[in-house]
Scaffold this motif. Structure first.
Motif, PDB file in Angstrom:
ATOM      1  N   THR A 369      10.900  45.984  18.273  1.00  0.00           N
ATOM      2  CA  THR A 369      12.055  46.284  19.114  1.00  0.00           C
ATOM      3  C   THR A 369      12.699  47.601  18.724  1.00  0.00           C
ATOM      4  O   THR A 369      13.108  48.393  19.594  1.00  0.00           O
ATOM      5  CB  THR A 369      13.082  45.142  19.036  1.00  0.00           C
ATOM      6  OG1 THR A 369      12.483  43.929  19.507  1.00  0.00           O
ATOM      7  CG2 THR A 369      14.300  45.456  19.890  1.00  0.00           C
ATOM      8  N   ARG A 415      10.706  44.752  25.759  1.00  0.00           N
ATOM      9  CA  ARG A 415      11.370  46.024  25.469  1.00  0.00           C
ATOM     10  C   ARG A 415      10.336  47.091  25.112  1.00  0.00           C
ATOM     11  O   ARG A 415      10.474  48.266  25.473  1.00  0.00           O
ATOM     12  CB  ARG A 415      12.372  45.854  24.319  1.00  0.00           C
ATOM     13  CG  ARG A 415      13.513  46.849  24.339  1.00  0.00           C
ATOM     14  CD  ARG A 415      14.438  46.673  25.533  1.00  0.00           C
ATOM     15  NE  ARG A 415      15.096  45.388  25.490  1.00  0.00           N
ATOM     16  CZ  ARG A 415      15.093  44.510  26.489  1.00  0.00           C
ATOM     17  NH1 ARG A 415      14.467  44.790  27.615  1.00  0.00           N
ATOM     18  NH2 ARG A 415      15.704  43.361  26.381  1.00  0.00           N
ATOM     19  N   GLN A 418       8.817  48.033  28.364  1.00  0.00           N
ATOM     20  CA  GLN A 418       9.781  48.859  29.097  1.00  0.00           C
ATOM     21  C   GLN A 418       9.699  50.305  28.626  1.00  0.00           C
ATOM     22  O   GLN A 418       9.704  51.242  29.445  1.00  0.00           O
ATOM     23  CB  GLN A 418      11.192  48.312  28.893  1.00  0.00           C
ATOM     24  CG  GLN A 418      12.295  49.104  29.584  1.00  0.00           C
ATOM     25  CD  GLN A 418      13.671  48.493  29.335  1.00  0.00           C
ATOM     26  OE1 GLN A 418      13.806  47.302  29.063  1.00  0.00           O
ATOM     27  NE2 GLN A 418      14.713  49.312  29.426  1.00  0.00           N
TER      28      GLN A 418
END
Length: 583
Positions: A369, A415, A418
């Protein structure tokens, strides 16, 4: 689905409240500091209540609200403009919070049912009961309710600046309590843990037992897709041995069947002291849904509320960490600070958050992350044109490398996907970017941060209708600062030619420190013929982002992919007085 955050029972079979009681309750709500809604939402609420009391409920439609409350003209189309729907969602959340906090003993309960704009009014039978949850709430309720407070975001902003110094000092200290990953031999940081206790079946029938087990499993599965939180299932929820000195929470559920009606009661509890952080009820009709669909729908609502960025766990941690950051939680605090930075996209905040994430990835090289968020800070240098005065150019390669690293560490981390989607998009590989975005959205459609960014990529690639619809749903479901997505909706309204709505969305976004925001507003003002205001925006850009407008055609093409859409946007800039060459 009807979300109801009351800790009390309302009995619809009692005598309806009088008009005078309803209007008194309206005043009590809209003048309360705990009714967390802007002035326009208060006018919206007053309008629908006063029309209903006056016997004109049949006139309450999206069109009448838009024209009579928002001041929109007769061309308003509710099918293409989600403004009324989004505002109604905000009012529902504000009402839920009001009745959770200061209004829990009010004699009259006002609701706006989901999917409608006509309010309902009910008289409270017992202000002290909590029959729907099966037990009374903790006496510490008042002190523990922390979500949906505006001051949280000011605290997060302070946290991001504090982390600039934290990155250079505290993050370099050796970790003491962080978990050790035996498979990689690397240390990974602490992140919050959520213990999901077995849900309680209040009805005690074979059907209710089956539904209860299925709901608990669905909730665990959907929350586990959010990588900023660890989900633990525990037969004994009183066991608190896994708190690691940081925030840990327990999620309790109670299920009740009443004929064709199912109610799921949820509470989020801080395990260190047992205080109730959040509570909600979800109602569903067994007559209109298959059991599996019902379980998935309810579980999705719970997961989104609890685990998404800006959800209740995030807000509780952000509040706690603005006061003090526990030892060995600094890397997680960096991720909180990143989402705080997203509230205003300020270049100064960006610099401190980026520095913090750089140190986090050095100390915890397998923290996917952190790599993903770091990649997006590099992307932001490119797309928002931060640090224009630096001697070295912004490198997309750094963003690509960080995103690749994040995906390698955890291919299921949305994430990370993304970040990969954004790097591909800005490298010009639009089809590949959308394919990655679709894969991420399929993994976790309940992640509003991912859904909004994916929706914007769809729109900018030319798929305006599905992309803008996804953006509007994101704004409606996201409880945090949504200025970036409101700016995206301003672009959506601009492209469809509704420049009044575009200006309204832009002013709602209010990202005044962001150069791209200023360019969007400049084009809108040009189309509206507001030359004086446009001149002020152009002056700001020339002062704070010198040289940016000189290459504006390339900047527009970097974001908006279809030539006809690029030309439409450039028309607005020209009408605002910006000199844009033909080629």
């Amino acid at each position: 689905m009807v979300a109801d955050q009351r800790g009390v029972r309302v009995e619809p079979t009692t005598a309806l409240p009088t008009d005078a009681e309803i209007l008194a309750q309206l005043d009590r709500i809209r003048f309360s500091t705990e009714f967390d809604a802007p002035d326009r939402a208060r006018k919206f609420l007053a309008y629908v209540i006063e029309e209903t009391v006056a016997g004109r409920a049949d006139r309450i439609k999206a069109y009448s609200i838009a024209t009579e409350v928002f001041g929109r003209d007769s061309s308003f189309d509710a099918q293409t403009d989600p403004a009324v729907r989004i505002e109604a969602g905000r009012i529902r959340r504000a009402l839920e919070r009001y009745y959770l906090v200061s209004g829990r003993n009010d004699p009259i309960v006002i609701r706006i049912p989901k999917g409608a704009y006509v309010p309902t009014f009910e008289r409270r039978v017992d202000a002290q009961s909590a029959a729907d949850l099966g037990s009374s709430l903790s006496a510490r309720w008042d002190s523990s309710v922390q979500h949906f407070r505006r001051w949280i975001w000011f605290g997060i902003a302070a946290l991001t600046f504090a982390l600039g110094g934290l990155a250079a000092s505290a993050l370099l200290r050796p970790s003491i309590t962080a978990d050790y990953d035996a498979n990689t031999g690397r240390i990974r940081p602490n992140i919050p843990k959520l213990v999901v206790a077995p849900f309680e079946d209040l009805s005690g029938t074979p059907d209710s037992a089956m539904i209860t087990r299925g709901l608990a499993d669905e909730v665990v599965g959907k929350i586990a897709k959010f990588k900023e939180i660890i989900v633990v299932t525990r037969e004994n929820p009183d066991d608190s041995s896994d708190t690691d000195g940081g925030p840990a929470y327990a999620l309790e559920g109670r299920v009740r069947l009443d004929g064709e009606r199912l109610r799921l009661g949820i509470r989020l509890i801080l395990r260190s002291d047992g205080s109730v952080m959040w509570a909600n009820n979800y109602d569903e009709s067994l007559a209109t849904h298959k059991i599996i669909e019902l379980q998935e729908k309810a579980a999705a609502a719970v997961a989104t509320a609890v685990a998404q960025p800006y959800g209740v766990v995030f807000q509780a941690n952000a509040t706690q960490f603005t006061q003090s950051i526990p030892d060995d939680w600094e890397a997680y605090a960096c991720t909180l600070a990143y989402y705080g930075y997203r509230s205003d996209l300020n270049p100064q905040t960006h610099a401190s958050v980026q520095e913090c994430l750089q140190h986090a990835t050095r100390q915890f090289p397998n923290y996917a992350t952190a790599w993903a968020l770091l990649s997006m800070t590099y992307i932001d240098e490119l797309r928002f044109r931060y640090r224009l005065d630096r001697s070295s150019p912004v490198s997309l390669e750094r963003a690509i490398e960080a995103a690749v690293r994040a995906v390698e560490l955890d291919p299921q981390d949305v994430r990370a996907l993304q970040a990969q989607m954004l790097t591909l998009f800005f490298r010009g590989e639009v089809d590949a970017a959308l394919a990655v975005g679709a894969r991420a959205f399929a993994i976790n459609p309940n992640d509003t941060e991912l859904a909004g960014e994916y929706g914007f990529r769809l729109a900018l690639s030319g798929q305006w209708h599905p992309g803008c619809e996804l953006l509007s749903e994101t704004v409606a479901q996201n409880p945090g600062p949504v200025g970036y997505f409101e700016a995206a909706l301003a672009v959506c309204a601009y492209i469809r030619g509704d420049y009044v709505a575009a200006e309204r969305w832009a002013h709602l976004a209010d990202l005044r420190a962001n150069p791209i925001y200023r360019v969007i507003l400049l084009a809108i003002l040009g189309k509206l013929g507001k030359s004086d205001q446009a001149h002020e925006e152009e002056k700001w850009l020339k002062t704070n982002a010198p040289g940016f407008l000189e290459n504006i055609r390339k900047e527009v093409a970097l974001r908006i992919r279809r030539p006809e859409d690029q030309q439409h946007f450039i028309e607005g800039l020209r009408e605002a007085g910006v000199s844009v060459p033909e080629n």
